[in-house]
Design an enzyme around this catalytic site. Structure first.
Site, mmCIF file in Angstrom:
data_model
loop_
_atom_site.group_PDB
_atom_site.id
_atom_site.type_symbol
_atom_site.label_atom_id
_atom_site.label_comp_id
_atom_site.label_asym_id
_atom_site.label_seq_id
_atom_site.Cartn_x
_atom_site.Cartn_y
_atom_site.Cartn_z
ATOM 1 N N ARG A 120 0.847 -1.247 0.080
ATOM 2 C CA ARG A 120 -0.169 0.111 -0.015
ATOM 3 C C ARG A 120 0.887 1.107 -0.030
ATOM 4 N NH1 ARG A 120 -3.027 -3.193 3.244
ATOM 5 N NH2 ARG A 120 -4.978 -4.024 1.996
ATOM 6 N N LYS A 142 3.410 12.047 -10.851
ATOM 7 C CA LYS A 142 2.582 11.098 -11.896
ATOM 8 C C LYS A 142 3.429 10.071 -12.005
ATOM 9 C CE LYS A 142 -0.055 14.384 -14.545
ATOM 10 N NZ LYS A 142 -0.476 14.694 -15.793
ATOM 11 N N GLU A 184 11.116 19.898 -23.692
ATOM 12 C CA GLU A 184 10.435 20.308 -22.416
ATOM 13 C C GLU A 184 10.855 21.558 -22.005
ATOM 14 O OE1 GLU A 184 7.629 18.695 -21.840
ATOM 15 O OE2 GLU A 184 7.826 16.514 -22.911
ATOM 16 N N LYS A 226 8.204 23.662 -13.459
ATOM 17 C CA LYS A 226 7.275 22.339 -13.229
ATOM 18 C C LYS A 226 6.628 22.648 -11.825
ATOM 19 C CE LYS A 226 5.713 17.985 -14.218
ATOM 20 N NZ LYS A 226 6.021 16.801 -14.767
ATOM 21 N N GLU A 236 -4.066 18.466 -11.533
ATOM 22 C CA GLU A 236 -4.210 18.911 -12.807
ATOM 23 C C GLU A 236 -5.845 19.393 -12.865
ATOM 24 O OE1 GLU A 236 -2.244 16.588 -15.933
ATOM 25 O OE2 GLU A 236 -3.466 17.526 -17.409
ATOM 26 N N ARG A 240 -2.151 23.238 -14.112
ATOM 27 C CA ARG A 240 -1.254 22.274 -14.471
ATOM 28 C C ARG A 240 -1.267 21.962 -15.847
ATOM 29 N NH1 ARG A 240 0.850 17.106 -10.795
ATOM 30 N NH2 ARG A 240 2.352 16.261 -12.705
ATOM 31 N N ASN A 244 0.805 20.860 -20.835
ATOM 32 C CA ASN A 244 0.484 20.207 -21.971
ATOM 33 C C ASN A 244 0.538 20.912 -23.318
ATOM 34 O OD1 ASN A 244 -0.154 17.650 -20.725
ATOM 35 N ND2 ASN A 244 -2.218 18.577 -20.000
ATOM 36 N N HIS A 247 1.192 19.382 -26.558
ATOM 37 C CA HIS A 247 1.172 17.881 -26.271
ATOM 38 C C HIS A 247 -0.157 17.233 -27.050
ATOM 39 C CE1 HIS A 247 4.522 18.217 -23.752
ATOM 40 N NE2 HIS A 247 4.345 16.926 -23.282
ATOM 41 N N HIS A 251 0.702 14.313 -28.968
ATOM 42 C CA HIS A 251 0.335 12.830 -28.774
ATOM 43 C C HIS A 251 -0.166 12.303 -29.844
ATOM 44 C CE1 HIS A 251 0.025 13.851 -24.191
ATOM 45 N NE2 HIS A 251 1.146 13.178 -24.439
ATOM 46 N N HIS A 264 9.530 11.203 -27.751
ATOM 47 C CA HIS A 264 8.229 12.157 -27.098
ATOM 48 C C HIS A 264 8.452 13.676 -27.323
ATOM 49 C CE1 HIS A 264 5.053 13.573 -24.580
ATOM 50 N NE2 HIS A 264 6.112 14.263 -23.835
#
Ligand SMILES: NC(=O)c1ccc[n+]([C@@H]2O[C@H](COP(=O)([O-])OP(=O)(O)OC[C@H]3O[C@@H](n4cnc5c(N)ncnc54)[C@H](O)[C@@H]3O)[C@@H](O)[C@H]2O)c1
Ligand SMILES: [Zn+2]
Length: 366
Positions: A120, A142, A184, A226, A236, A240, A244, A247, A251, A264
């Site tokens: 956990r 994340k 980035e 960041k 987010e 936040r 993106n 992105h 993506h 990426h």
């Protein structure tokens, strides 16, 4: 060396960026964790361990138990997480164990996710070894893995106890990975840090030549950006989302090329070109700013050439995971160093932007 603080409702920790951290990890970790527990695990991958394993182990009185993930996005799976959890259980891991994720974003995402569910949740520390992982994926909590249905569809918000980003370790990173990761940082500058844009424009040779001081400056500024955004909006729900930028179309390009053609950061580079075009047409940035920012992206290229058709990219853009209820969310820069989220980009605007981008990407660049 620079220390940046992350402080969200659920976690407070330092991100340390500097040269030569790898040789003094154990005492640094003891400063945040206390005396290291009996079972310390390090998740890495064989090529990284081959290059840096000795240096990593130097400062540990008792070597951590090494676990390996093969390189490649296709290994970022639940199956591999289960295998790691079982290795930890078999090696006597318990609630007091510590996990260190030493590698790129894949190792970091998988390690963080395994740490978040083993017993956990056990503490973990990020030692990111790629530029992208140092400025982006190791910060913000994340974690996760992919499903056959899509990337990063399973995961958790789970912050590390600390992040140690060693610039020296980037010395063995392939040039293409460095340039992709730098996209980035370009992103960070465009959406929130004018000074970073100016610095990256003026110090291209030093940064791409891996001058340690210049790299530290760009890395620390990107992390600071960041961390500041995550501190204000951990989950987010608002701000936040500006991370993106580039992105939405990025993506789509990754998906349309089956994740094979582009790294990426390269996809994000082209995605930023498309988003900048929308911003220019709407007038949230001027033509001169558009030219300046597109030039900046290409300074850190070359981005791979693309042979795609507009409808394919547009269709993939509408299917992006970040869309809620069919609305295409778009992050648009406002001047240089600020950005906002809009949800009303029309099909015609998107098509025009993709057409422009594919035009640029069809010219001989790589
Ligand atoms: N959690 C987040 O917020 C977040 C944010 C952005 C990206 N990501 C994830 O990060 C992943 C991409 O991360 P990445 O770009 O670091 O790629 P990666 O982890 O695949 O690493 C790139 C390659 O570089 C090699 N490598 C790593 N360090 C090296 C070193 N020091 N010297 C030589 N080779 C080295 C790796 O073995 C790998 O082959 C994706 O899965 C993406 O979804 C997560
Ligand atoms: Zn990204």
């Amino acid at each position: 060396m620079q220390t940046i603080r992350v402080e969200t409702p659920s976690a407070k920790y330092d991100v340390v960026a500097g040269s030569g951290l790898i040789g003094s990890l154990a005492p640094r970790m003891e400063r945040v964790y206390g005396k290291l527990p009996r079972r310390v695990f390090v998740l890495t991958s064989a090529p990284i361990w081959g290059l840096w394993g000795q240096a990593f182990l130097n400062s540990f009185a008792a070597p951590p138990i090494a676990m390996f993930l093969p390189p490649g996005e296709e290994h970022k799976t639940i199956k591999n997480v289960e295998a790691l959890l079982r290795q930890m259980a078999q090696a006597g891991g318990d609630r007091g164990s510590l996990l260190i994720a030493f590698g790129g974003g894949i190792v970091g995402d998988v390690g963080g996710f395994a740490a978040s569910i083993f017993m956990r949740g056990i503490p973990y520390i990020q030692v990111p070894s790629t530029f992208l992982a140092q400025v982006d994926s190791s910060v913000g909590g994340k974690t996760g893995v992919n499903l056959p249905e899509g990337k990063n569809l399973v995961g958790s918000f789970y912050h590390p106890l600390a992040v140690f980003a060693d610039i020296e370790v980037l010395g063995t990173l392939p040039d293409r990975e460095l340039r992709a990761g730098l996209m980035e940082s370009v992103k960070a500058g465009i959406i929130r840090d004018r000074a970073l844009v100016r610095y990256m424009e003026g110090h291209t040779d030093e940064v791409l030549g891996r001058d340690p001081k210049s790299l530290e400056k760009v890395i620390a500024a990107s992390i600071r950006m960041k961390a500041d955004v995550v501190n204000r909006d951990e989950r987010e729900s608002g701000l936040r989302m500006i991370l993106n930028f580039g992105h939405t179309v990025g993506h789509a390009l990754e998906q349309a090329t089956q994740y094979k053609l582009l790294l990426h950061g390269e996809a994000v580079g082209w995605g930023m070109v498309a988003a900048l075009f929308v911003a220019r047409e709407r007038g949230t940035i001027s033509r001169a700013q558009f030219d300046r920012l597109e030039d900046l992206i290409h300074l850190y290229g070359p981005l791979p050439a693309l042979k795609l058709r507009v409808p394919k990219v547009v269709a993939a853009t509408s299917g992006d995971k970040k869309n809620v209820g069919g609305v295409t969310r778009f992050v648009l820069p406002v001047g240089i160093g600020d950005a906002g989220v809009v949800e009303d980009v029309s099909a015609a605007e998107l098509e025009a932007a993709v057409e422009y981008m594919l035009g640029r990407a069809g010219e001989k660049r790589s």
